[in-house]
Write an enzyme that holds these catalytic residues in place. Structure first.
Site, PDB file in Angstrom:
ATOM      1  N   HIS A   1      19.710   1.574  -0.151  1.00 13.66           N
ATOM      2  CA  HIS A   1      19.145   0.703   0.891  1.00 13.66           C
ATOM      3  C   HIS A   1      17.688   0.371   0.576  1.00 13.66           C
ATOM      4  CE1 HIS A   1      18.898  -0.118   5.505  1.00 13.66           C
ATOM      5  NE2 HIS A   1      18.035  -0.877   4.843  1.00 13.66           N
TER       6      HIS A   1
ATOM      7  N   ASN B   1      11.890   0.162  11.879  1.00 11.04           N
ATOM      8  CA  ASN B   1      13.056  -0.148  12.692  1.00 11.04           C
ATOM      9  C   ASN B   1      14.299   0.414  11.995  1.00 11.04           C
ATOM     10  OD1 ASN B   1      14.949  -1.239  14.336  1.00 11.04           O
ATOM     11  ND2 ASN B   1      14.641  -3.357  13.695  1.00 11.04           N
TER      12      ASN B   1
ATOM     13  N   ASP C   1      15.225   2.672   2.740  1.00 14.32           N
ATOM     14  CA  ASP C   1      14.925   1.462   3.520  1.00 14.32           C
ATOM     15  C   ASP C   1      13.569   0.891   3.078  1.00 14.32           C
ATOM     16  OD1 ASP C   1      15.068  -0.609   5.326  1.00 14.32           O
ATOM     17  OD2 ASP C   1      14.760   0.621   7.109  1.00 14.32           O
TER      18      ASP C   1
ATOM     19  N   HIS D   1       5.650  -4.860   2.732  1.00 18.61           N
ATOM     20  CA  HIS D   1       4.935  -5.945   3.426  1.00 18.61           C
ATOM     21  C   HIS D   1       3.522  -5.999   2.879  1.00 18.61           C
ATOM     22  CE1 HIS D   1       8.059  -6.716   6.355  1.00 18.61           C
ATOM     23  NE2 HIS D   1       8.121  -5.431   6.649  1.00 18.61           N
TER      24      HIS D   1
ATOM     25  N   PHE E   1       8.069  -4.724  11.052  1.00 19.73           N
ATOM     26  CA  PHE E   1       8.648  -3.392  10.925  1.00 19.73           C
ATOM     27  C   PHE E   1       8.829  -3.049   9.447  1.00 19.73           C
ATOM     28  CE2 PHE E   1      10.280  -4.802  15.094  1.00 19.73           C
ATOM     29  CZ  PHE E   1      10.066  -3.678  15.875  1.00 19.73           C
TER      30      PHE E   1
HETATM   31 ZN   LIG Z   1      18.039  -1.890   8.937  1.00 17.86          ZN
END
Ligand SMILES: [Zn+2]
Length: 425
Positions: free
Chosen positions: A61, A278, A305, A309, A323
């Site tokens: 991920h 998130n 995850d 940014h 997020f």
């Molecule tokens: Zn997600």
């Protein structure tokens, strides 16, 4: 001809059960020998004394921002970050611009990365444009190399669409990965709903937003016998739902991020936007539930995850910041520090959660550490202490809440696709 000799590595391979200290000789990318002591005068020698040599880690991920937002991360910088974090494979989520909802975009990612030491595997969108309205062409995406389907970043809220997606993906025996979050319960929230959000005056996201979707989805997955995976679980309730689904023998799996087993909503008190993610950071009880579920095997995988940014995007008011945090380069350190050195997991179990299990969830072949197969390793030092310095990240983005933290356990390199990436001490 290229030869590398890795001396005295602690080889741990869950696929073959190997757990031993030996020398490993790699010739032209293939494991030529594994023995107690190897002498090979033409080989480049690396001393792995004290280090673990494990099957290459797989982060199922990540968000690489190419195509569309290369200023945050490109496939190239994302792969460099993955290699520095000890990963030889990553699965990238489809929320790029354009969305990975067609064969061309999936093929673009595969083709552009085919010579990287880190395999970049596209995850196809469940719905076109991730808009939750119309199914993406799943068979076409599968043919173009998609290893799973997800609308990550948003939840597939339409139950009928989710049902059809599970039915279609199930025909290829591939998982549907859900970003479990009821959009109505989530709406407007920026952090976990609870005592801290009330006391610092930020709008909350209740656990219920996650719990209701996971419960609903499991019911649907059971009904259609689908392959279902929950992305980044964060609430004790969601983990409990997965536990009971597994007890019933359903094809349900889940992952957790290092930040969700390390930090709590207390860390939001300083309004550092690098604590905004998130699902949000939850409470101490949830963190303990994550660790216990990792230990029990209810949580199958650790995934970062990784969500880069740019600095200017995070340097705004908490409520307006995007997020997400970067995660690839701190994953091994946080997992070793929080899970292994605290006794929740053995190193062997950690390797299962960061290599064996994510690959099995994505239906990738097991990596075996044995003679005659292509070498695909990660090297890490389980005891080495180091201080996280975001400025040193290979990622193009630096948005981490872990800057300055001292971790015990450090990635030291990877070998894959005939290439060695070695991290100097
Ligand atoms: Zn997600």
């Amino acid at each position: 001809m290229s030869s590398y000799l890795f001396k005295k590595g602690h080889i741990i391979d869950p696929a073959t059960g190997l757990d031993t200290v030996k020398d490993v000789l790699v010739v032209d990318g293939v494991i030529a020998a594994i023995r107690d002591a190897i002498d090979e005068e033409h080989a480049e020698v690396f001393d792995l004394d004290g280090m673990v040599l494990a099957p290459g880690f797989c982060d199922m991920h990540v968000h690489f921002r190419e195509p569309g937002q290369e200023y945050k991360e490109s496939l190239q910088t994302g792969a460099l970050s993955a290699a520095a974090g000890g990963f030889t494979a990553v699965a990238c989520m489809p929320n790029t611009v354009p969305t990975i909802d067609n064969a061309e975009t999936a093929l673009y990612i595969r083709t552009k990365t085919e010579h990287f030491p880190v395999e970049v595997l596209p995850i196809g969108a469940i719905t076109k444009g991730r808009e939750g309205k119309e199914l993406a062409p799943m068979a076409e995406l599968r043919a173009a190399g998609a290893v799973a389907f997800s609308d990550d970043g948003t939840c597939v809220n339409n139950t009928k669409l989710l049902r059809i997606a599970l039915e279609y993906a199930g025909m290829f025996d591939l998982p549907v990965i859900q970003h479990a979050e009821d959009p109505y319960l989530f709406a407007g929230g920026v952090m976990h709903e609870g005592f801290v959000s009330t006391s610092i005056g930020l709008p909350g996201i209740p656990r219920l937003a996650e719990d209701v979707i996971v419960a609903r989805d499991i019911a649907v997955a059971e009904y259609v016998d689908g392959v279902y995976h929950v992305a980044h679980v964060s609430s004790a309730g969601a983990v409990q739902a997965v536990r009971s689904a597994k007890e019933r023998g359903l094809k349900v799996t889940c992952e957790v991020t290092p930040h969700h087993f390390t930090l709590t909503d207390e860390h939001v008190r300083g309004y550092n936007t690098n604590t905004k993610m998130n699902p949000p950071l939850r409470t101490r009880d949830d963190v303990i539930a994550m660790k216990e579920a990792l230990r029990d095997g209810v949580i199958d995988a650790i995934a970062t995850d990784h969500a880069p940014h740019a600095i200017f995007e995070k340097e705004v008011e908490y409520a307006h910041a995007p997020f997400g945090i970067v995660g690839l380069e701190t994953a091994i350190g946080l997992s070793m520090t929080e899970l292994v050195h605290t006794g929740y997991l053995t190193v062997f179990e950690l390797i299962e959660k960061m290599s064996t299990n994510p690959r099995r969830i994505l239906r990738l072949p097991d990596i075996r550490i044995e003679e005659g197969v292509p070498a695909n390793f990660t090297f890490f030092h389980p005891e080495q202490e180091w201080t996280v310095d975001a400025a040193q990240f290979k990622s193009r983005s630096k948005n981490t809440p872990f800057h300055g933290m001292v971790l015990r356990g450090r990635p030291r390199g990877i070998f894959n696709r005939q290439q060695l990436v070695w991290i100097a001490e």
